[in-house]
Design a protein around this motif. Structure first.
Motif, PDB file in Angstrom:
ATOM      1  N   ASP A 220       3.632  -0.654  14.283  1.00  0.00           N
ATOM      2  CA  ASP A 220       2.697  -0.729  13.287  1.00  0.00           C
ATOM      3  C   ASP A 220       2.749   0.198  12.023  1.00  0.00           C
ATOM      4  O   ASP A 220       2.767  -0.105  10.953  1.00  0.00           O
ATOM      5  CB  ASP A 220       1.165  -0.527  13.926  1.00  0.00           C
ATOM      6  N   ALA A 221       3.096   1.245  12.295  1.00  0.00           N
ATOM      7  CA  ALA A 221       3.630   2.325  11.107  1.00  0.00           C
ATOM      8  C   ALA A 221       4.771   1.947  10.643  1.00  0.00           C
ATOM      9  O   ALA A 221       4.530   1.960   9.215  1.00  0.00           O
ATOM     10  CB  ALA A 221       4.110   3.756  11.715  1.00  0.00           C
TER      11      ALA A 221
ATOM     12  N   GLU B 235       3.402  -0.653   7.974  1.00  0.00           N
ATOM     13  CA  GLU B 235       2.345  -0.297   7.267  1.00  0.00           C
ATOM     14  C   GLU B 235       3.285   0.479   5.968  1.00  0.00           C
ATOM     15  O   GLU B 235       2.806   0.853   5.046  1.00  0.00           O
ATOM     16  CB  GLU B 235       1.263   0.873   7.631  1.00  0.00           C
ATOM     17  N   ALA B 236       4.383   1.057   6.373  1.00  0.00           N
ATOM     18  CA  ALA B 236       5.099   1.978   5.219  1.00  0.00           C
ATOM     19  C   ALA B 236       6.747   1.641   4.955  1.00  0.00           C
ATOM     20  O   ALA B 236       7.385   2.070   4.744  1.00  0.00           O
ATOM     21  CB  ALA B 236       5.288   3.441   6.131  1.00  0.00           C
ATOM     22  N   GLU B 237       6.730   0.253   4.911  1.00  0.00           N
ATOM     23  CA  GLU B 237       7.966  -0.517   4.599  1.00  0.00           C
ATOM     24  C   GLU B 237       8.496   0.145   3.220  1.00  0.00           C
ATOM     25  O   GLU B 237       9.707   0.198   2.882  1.00  0.00           O
ATOM     26  CB  GLU B 237       7.961  -2.009   4.509  1.00  0.00           C
TER      27      GLU B 237
ATOM     28  N   ARG C 198       0.950   8.624   5.661  1.00  0.00           N
ATOM     29  CA  ARG C 198       0.438   7.417   5.258  1.00  0.00           C
ATOM     30  C   ARG C 198      -0.519   6.855   6.455  1.00  0.00           C
ATOM     31  O   ARG C 198      -1.841   6.446   6.024  1.00  0.00           O
ATOM     32  CB  ARG C 198       1.379   6.216   5.026  1.00  0.00           C
ATOM     33  N   ILE C 199       0.039   6.755   7.655  1.00  0.00           N
ATOM     34  CA  ILE C 199      -0.757   6.066   8.667  1.00  0.00           C
ATOM     35  C   ILE C 199      -2.079   6.834   9.002  1.00  0.00           C
ATOM     36  O   ILE C 199      -2.752   6.058   9.771  1.00  0.00           O
ATOM     37  CB  ILE C 199      -0.005   5.533   9.706  1.00  0.00           C
TER      38      ILE C 199
END
Length: 338
Positions: free
Chosen positions: A280-281, A284-286, A313-314
């Motif tokens: 998931d991280a 979310e941080a692509e 970020r996460i």
């Protein structure tokens, strides 16, 4: 050691922008990232899974079979030091012994240190305790406590402790060897080739004091030393790191197994983020991954800078993308402003 993302990362509760501020803010201090945690009563760093290519795994195994020091080179942030901890974890060899090298480092400090001042002070106190009267002329009582010996004032350094290991080998990390004095690498290999060294303070003792127990690095444990010589029973696993800031002489390189760690490519970066922070991280941080790759093509960056940015970020950091980049993904080769 593992080169697959085989374990689930630790997840931290997501904060909101309102309660993210700890310093001069309302929030409590949050838990650290998983790779910055501390575990155990001795404060041993939490061991992490370590990503390594099959080719690099083969080099590490070659060094282990040959009992040769492993010389690991690469840019900052490529995981050179972490490799020693991964080897120790995988082989069950306990806590890593670390010798951080700088321009003032000496081989003697890494082998054994003698507290001559403390020893002299103790001898003076011992003479005073044995005297029936002190300097004032008044009667003194003799102490019935344990009399210290020279072993109380000797402590083996990380290299000496590694060579003195008895039950099983220890992993010794010699960090940033390229910062050492020019003669130190060859002097180091002489000791490793001979697998023994002499402690001068013990070698000078009379015949009836030839068996002494000395302290080791990192604990109050002691090891016996006979006739002033520490002899290796279990050759240590030696990992030496270098940032490539200098060349080593051929005689030194001949006695090492060399591993060059390359900067991680896009797929390995994704695997590292996924390993530490989860799928998931990564999703979310692509944008942070892509920005890191673009910047790393022309600037010096470390992988843990990307991990730090994604973690913030996460977990709900109240920082914009530009603030994240300017805070934790600044180039490492950037000069300080005048």
């Amino acid at each position: 050691m593992s080169h697959n993302a085989a374990s689930e990362p630790d997840h931290h509760p997501v904060s909101t922008a309102e309660n993210w501020w700890v310093f001069r803010g309302p929030a409590d201090l949050p838990p650290p990232p998983s790779w910055r945690g501390i575990a155990g009563p001795a404060g041993t760093p939490v061991a992490q899974e370590y990503l390594l290519s099959p080719e690099d795994v083969a080099v590490v195994n070659t060094a282990l079979h040959l009992r040769r020091p492993l010389l690991v080179t690469g840019r900052p942030g490529t995981g050179k030091s972490s490799l020693a901890h991964a080897v120790a974890k995988d082989l069950g060899l306990g806590e890593v012994l670390r010798w951080p090298v700088n321009s003032r480092s000496t081989l003697e400090d890494a082998l054994c240190r003698y507290d001559a001042v403390g020893r002299l002070r103790e001898v003076s106190l011992e003479r005073e305790r044995r005297s029936p009267r002190g300097a004032s002329g008044r009667l003194r009582y003799r102490s019935r406590g344990r009399h210290s010996d020279i072993g109380d004032f000797l402590r083996l350094g990380p290299l000496g402790t590694a060579l003195a290991a008895r039950d099983r080998p220890r992993v010794l990390l010699i960090d940033e060897l390229d910062k050492a004095d020019i003669d130190l690498p060859n002097d180091l290999l002489v000791v490793l080739e001979e697998a023994q060294f002499e402690i001068p303070e013990l070698a000078r003792l009379p015949e009836d004091q030839q068996n002494v127990e000395v302290l080791v690095t990192g604990s109050r444990e002691r090891v016996p030393v006979s006739r002033g010589t520490v002899t290796c029973d279990n050759f240590p696993v030696v990992v030496m790191t270098s940032n490539g800031e200098r060349d080593f002489p051929p005689a030194f390189l001949r006695r090492c197994v060399r591993l060059d760690l390359q900067d991680p490519g896009e797929e390995k970066l994704r695997d590292i983020v996924r390993l530490h922070l989860g799928d998931d991280a990564l999703a979310e941080a692509e944008d942070l991954v892509q920005d890191f790759l673009q910047r790393a093509a022309t600037q010096t960056l470390a992988t843990d800078q990307l991990l730090a940015a994604v973690h913030l970020r996460i977990t709900g950091a109240d920082l914009s993308r530009d603030q994240l980049i300017n805070t934790v993904m600044r180039r490492l080769d950037e000069a300080f402003p005048a």
